[in-house]
Design a protein around this motif. Structure first.
Motif, PDB file in Angstrom:
ATOM      1  N   GLU A  41      12.415   9.319  -3.741  1.00 45.27           N
ATOM      2  CA  GLU A  41      13.643   9.711  -4.508  1.00 45.27           C
ATOM      3  C   GLU A  41      14.911   9.949  -3.827  1.00 45.27           C
ATOM      4  OE1 GLU A  41      14.546  13.404  -7.599  1.00 45.27           O
ATOM      5  OE2 GLU A  41      12.861  13.619  -6.374  1.00 45.27           O
ATOM      6  N   ILE A  42      14.888  10.575  -2.682  1.00 42.99           N
ATOM      7  CA  ILE A  42      16.130  10.754  -1.962  1.00 42.99           C
ATOM      8  C   ILE A  42      16.795   9.188  -1.643  1.00 42.99           C
ATOM      9  CG2 ILE A  42      17.319  11.335   0.194  1.00 42.99           C
ATOM     10  CD1 ILE A  42      15.130  13.806   0.140  1.00 42.99           C
ATOM     11  N   ALA A  43      15.871   8.182  -0.993  1.00 45.99           N
ATOM     12  CA  ALA A  43      16.434   6.927  -0.790  1.00 45.99           C
ATOM     13  C   ALA A  43      16.854   6.326  -2.013  1.00 45.99           C
ATOM     14  CB  ALA A  43      15.072   6.393  -0.206  1.00 45.99           C
ATOM     15  N   THR A  44      16.245   6.290  -3.200  1.00 45.10           N
ATOM     16  CA  THR A  44      16.544   5.596  -4.270  1.00 45.10           C
ATOM     17  C   THR A  44      18.113   6.230  -4.645  1.00 45.10           C
ATOM     18  OG1 THR A  44      14.474   5.542  -5.121  1.00 45.10           O
ATOM     19  CG2 THR A  44      16.045   5.127  -6.496  1.00 45.10           C
ATOM     20  N   GLU A  45      18.231   7.356  -4.453  1.00 44.80           N
ATOM     21  CA  GLU A  45      19.633   7.958  -4.793  1.00 44.80           C
ATOM     22  C   GLU A  45      20.770   7.658  -3.652  1.00 44.80           C
ATOM     23  OE1 GLU A  45      18.959  12.145  -5.051  1.00 44.80           O
ATOM     24  OE2 GLU A  45      17.879  12.195  -6.859  1.00 44.80           O
ATOM     25  N   LEU A  46      20.175   7.706  -2.641  1.00 44.92           N
ATOM     26  CA  LEU A  46      21.073   7.143  -1.412  1.00 44.92           C
ATOM     27  C   LEU A  46      21.612   5.641  -1.327  1.00 44.92           C
ATOM     28  CD1 LEU A  46      19.529   8.607   1.897  1.00 44.92           C
ATOM     29  CD2 LEU A  46      21.631   9.333   0.552  1.00 44.92           C
ATOM     30  N   ARG A  47      20.697   4.840  -2.169  1.00 41.97           N
ATOM     31  CA  ARG A  47      21.244   3.457  -2.424  1.00 41.97           C
ATOM     32  C   ARG A  47      22.582   3.292  -3.387  1.00 41.97           C
ATOM     33  NH1 ARG A  47      16.322  -0.264  -5.205  1.00 41.97           N
ATOM     34  NH2 ARG A  47      16.268   1.163  -7.122  1.00 41.97           N
ATOM     35  N   PRO A  95       6.852  10.870  -1.938  1.00 38.49           N
ATOM     36  CA  PRO A  95       7.540  10.720  -3.326  1.00 38.49           C
ATOM     37  C   PRO A  95       8.976  11.475  -3.025  1.00 38.49           C
ATOM     38  CG  PRO A  95       5.687  12.423  -3.392  1.00 38.49           C
ATOM     39  CD  PRO A  95       5.669  11.688  -2.212  1.00 38.49           C
ATOM     40  N   ASP A  96       9.126  12.517  -2.175  1.00 35.51           N
ATOM     41  CA  ASP A  96      10.296  13.100  -2.092  1.00 35.51           C
ATOM     42  C   ASP A  96      11.364  12.320  -1.428  1.00 35.51           C
ATOM     43  OD1 ASP A  96       9.549  15.299  -3.417  1.00 35.51           O
ATOM     44  OD2 ASP A  96       8.587  16.451  -1.587  1.00 35.51           O
ATOM     45  N   LEU A  97      10.805  11.596  -0.320  1.00 39.88           N
ATOM     46  CA  LEU A  97      11.526  10.644   0.458  1.00 39.88           C
ATOM     47  C   LEU A  97      11.972   9.200  -0.496  1.00 39.88           C
ATOM     48  CD1 LEU A  97       9.813  10.443   4.017  1.00 39.88           C
ATOM     49  CD2 LEU A  97      12.158  11.596   3.434  1.00 39.88           C
ATOM     50  N   THR A 114       5.894   6.586   8.753  1.00 44.18           N
ATOM     51  CA  THR A 114       6.711   7.269   7.733  1.00 44.18           C
ATOM     52  C   THR A 114       7.475   6.441   6.783  1.00 44.18           C
ATOM     53  OG1 THR A 114       6.793   8.837   9.501  1.00 44.18           O
ATOM     54  CG2 THR A 114       7.952   9.262   7.206  1.00 44.18           C
ATOM     55  N   LEU A 115       8.304   5.579   7.097  1.00 40.83           N
ATOM     56  CA  LEU A 115       9.132   4.649   6.161  1.00 40.83           C
ATOM     57  C   LEU A 115       9.241   3.246   7.165  1.00 40.83           C
ATOM     58  CD1 LEU A 115      11.206   7.380   6.357  1.00 40.83           C
ATOM     59  CD2 LEU A 115      11.528   6.426   4.316  1.00 40.83           C
ATOM     60  N   THR A 116       9.200   2.093   6.198  1.00 41.38           N
ATOM     61  CA  THR A 116       8.927   0.851   6.867  1.00 41.38           C
ATOM     62  C   THR A 116      10.175  -0.104   6.249  1.00 41.38           C
ATOM     63  OG1 THR A 116       6.553   0.963   7.426  1.00 41.38           O
ATOM     64  CG2 THR A 116       7.728  -1.384   7.392  1.00 41.38           C
ATOM     65  N   GLY A 119       0.602  -1.409   0.048  1.00 44.77           N
ATOM     66  CA  GLY A 119      -0.039   0.118   0.005  1.00 44.77           C
ATOM     67  C   GLY A 119       0.980   1.195  -0.086  1.00 44.77           C
ATOM     68  N   THR A 120       1.826   1.204  -0.441  1.00 48.40           N
ATOM     69  CA  THR A 120       2.838   2.295  -0.515  1.00 48.40           C
ATOM     70  C   THR A 120       3.396   2.624  -1.924  1.00 48.40           C
ATOM     71  OG1 THR A 120       4.777   1.051  -0.231  1.00 48.40           O
ATOM     72  CG2 THR A 120       4.010   2.060   1.659  1.00 48.40           C
TER      73      THR A 120
END
Length: 386
Positions: free
Chosen positions: A219-225, A215-217, A190-192, A64-65
């Motif tokens: 995008e950031i998380a995808t870049e951080l990985r 969506p902003d989080l 917020t994040l799981t 559901g995310t």
């Protein structure tokens, strides 16, 4: 020299050998093997590919995310979650006193300070009352841990977090299939984080995922990985590093296995649920299993129990079970017993967590078991208690 020179072949298992009841054996089928073989045959076994995209889409829909971001481990997913929120030096994150060391380690990796709060004596999950006493002006996040697959009191924690602008970063390493209020647990935070380590409900050997709706989080998380890598199409499609990141990518080969696991998730959960019920019906007198919570559907990671006060020493029980080829392990140690966490655990009492750490025992529960396996474990435990 051939590539396998010097590597001794493993002997074939004896068909009638009594392997006992190991603590953890992954539930893998021909589907997972076929998908893995396809990824290898296609040459798509690196850190991107169609199975990664397929699993991320499938897993986000199930939870559901908007996004499911695969990462190299559950710990990496927690680290990225905190980093995506900008949590770092000078910030505090409230962590339960009863959890695996990775929960607090991720806080330290982010440069923040773990603040430990006690757990509920019935559910063994983070207590909102204890969290309320642990919150300070420096608190940036609360980390609910859905311990052994049972969802935390997310409503109670949200009531503390939301008015104060505190994020809920959930550690659902044990609970990828759990529901809270009839909805996936990832919707309540917020994040799981999910873990796909070798001994988890769903596995690819090692891996993790971050479930995020913002969506902003995402995008950031995808870049951080991936070392902070972003693709700036407006600048001609060139490669641009937008932030300091990490090498936390999960392979397409691992995601091929996860696609098979995810497609079989409901049958895996049903098998574990039936075994859980059989355990509860047959436990020896005095053994207490983890309590439940109304409005939740638990996942199943091991079968955790508390030994009675008059039981023999736990190490002796573990040894007796081992003699009967029954896998088991103690609960997690509390911060005070872990060298690098001890300074952070000092000064705040954790009586429930300490009791669980001293008297808790994890018994085998996995979809590859049978009802007869449960009976064998219960009977061996009864003998070990005498």
């Amino acid at each position: 020299m051939t590539p396998t020179a010097g590597i001794a072949p493993r002997p074939a298992p004896t068909p009638d050998a009594d392997a006992g009841v190991p603590l953890s054996v992954p539930d893998l089928s021909g589907r997972e093997r076929a998908y893995a073989a396809q990824a290898l045959a296609d040459g798509e076994f690196g850190p991107s590919g169609p199975f990664r995209d397929r699993f991320e889409t499938l897993w986000a829909a199930r939870n559901g995310t908007r996004r499911a971001i695969t990462l190299s481990s559950g710990t990496a997913a927690l680290h990225v979650a905190l980093a995506a929120l900008g949590i770092g030096a000078g910030d505090e994150v409230v962590v339960p006193g009863m959890t695996y060391v990775a929960s607090a380690n991720a806080v330290l990796h982010a440069g923040a300070t773990p603040v430990f709060a006690d757990v509920d004596p019935e559910t063994w999950c983070l207590s909102p009352e204890a969290v309320a006493a642990a919150i300070t002006p420096r608190t940036r996040a609360i980390m609910p841990v859905h311990l052994f697959g049972l969802p935390c009191d997310m409503d109670g924690l949200a009531a503390l977090a939301r008015p104060a602008g505190i994020a809920l970063v959930a550690d659902a390493a044990h609970a990828p299939l759990a529901l809270y209020g009839g909805r996936p647990v990832a919707e309540a935070a917020t994040l799981t984080m999910h873990s796909f380590f070798h001994n988890k409900t769903l596995t690819c050997g090692e891996g993790g995922a971050l479930l995020v709706d913002d969506p902003d989080l995402a995008e950031i998380a995808t870049e951080l990985r991936a070392h902070g890598l972003g693709m700036a199409g407006s600048l001609g499609g060139g490669t641009h590093y937008r932030r300091l990141g990490y090498n936390y990518r999960l392979t397409n080969l691992a995601c091929a296995i996860l696609c098979g696991q995810a497609e079989r998730a409901d049958s895996i959960l049903a098998a574990c649920t039936a075994l859980d019920a059989r355990y509860r019906e047959r436990l020896p007198a005095g053994i207490r299993p983890q309590g439940g919570r109304a409005g939740t559907l638990r996942d199943h990671w091991m079968f955790p129990v508390l030994l009675p006060p008059d039981a023999p020493p736990r190490d002796e029980i573990v040894a007796r079970l081992g003699e009967e080829r029954i896998g088991c392990r103690p609960f997690f140690p509390t911060p005070g017993a872990i060298g690098h966490l001890a300074p952070y655990g000092a000064g705040r009492p954790l009586p429930v967590s300490e009791h669980l750490a001293g008297a808790g025992l994890m018994l085998p529960l996995r979809a590859t078991m049978t009802a007869g396996d449960v009976d064998r474990v219960v009977e061996a435990l009864a003998r070990a208690l005498q």
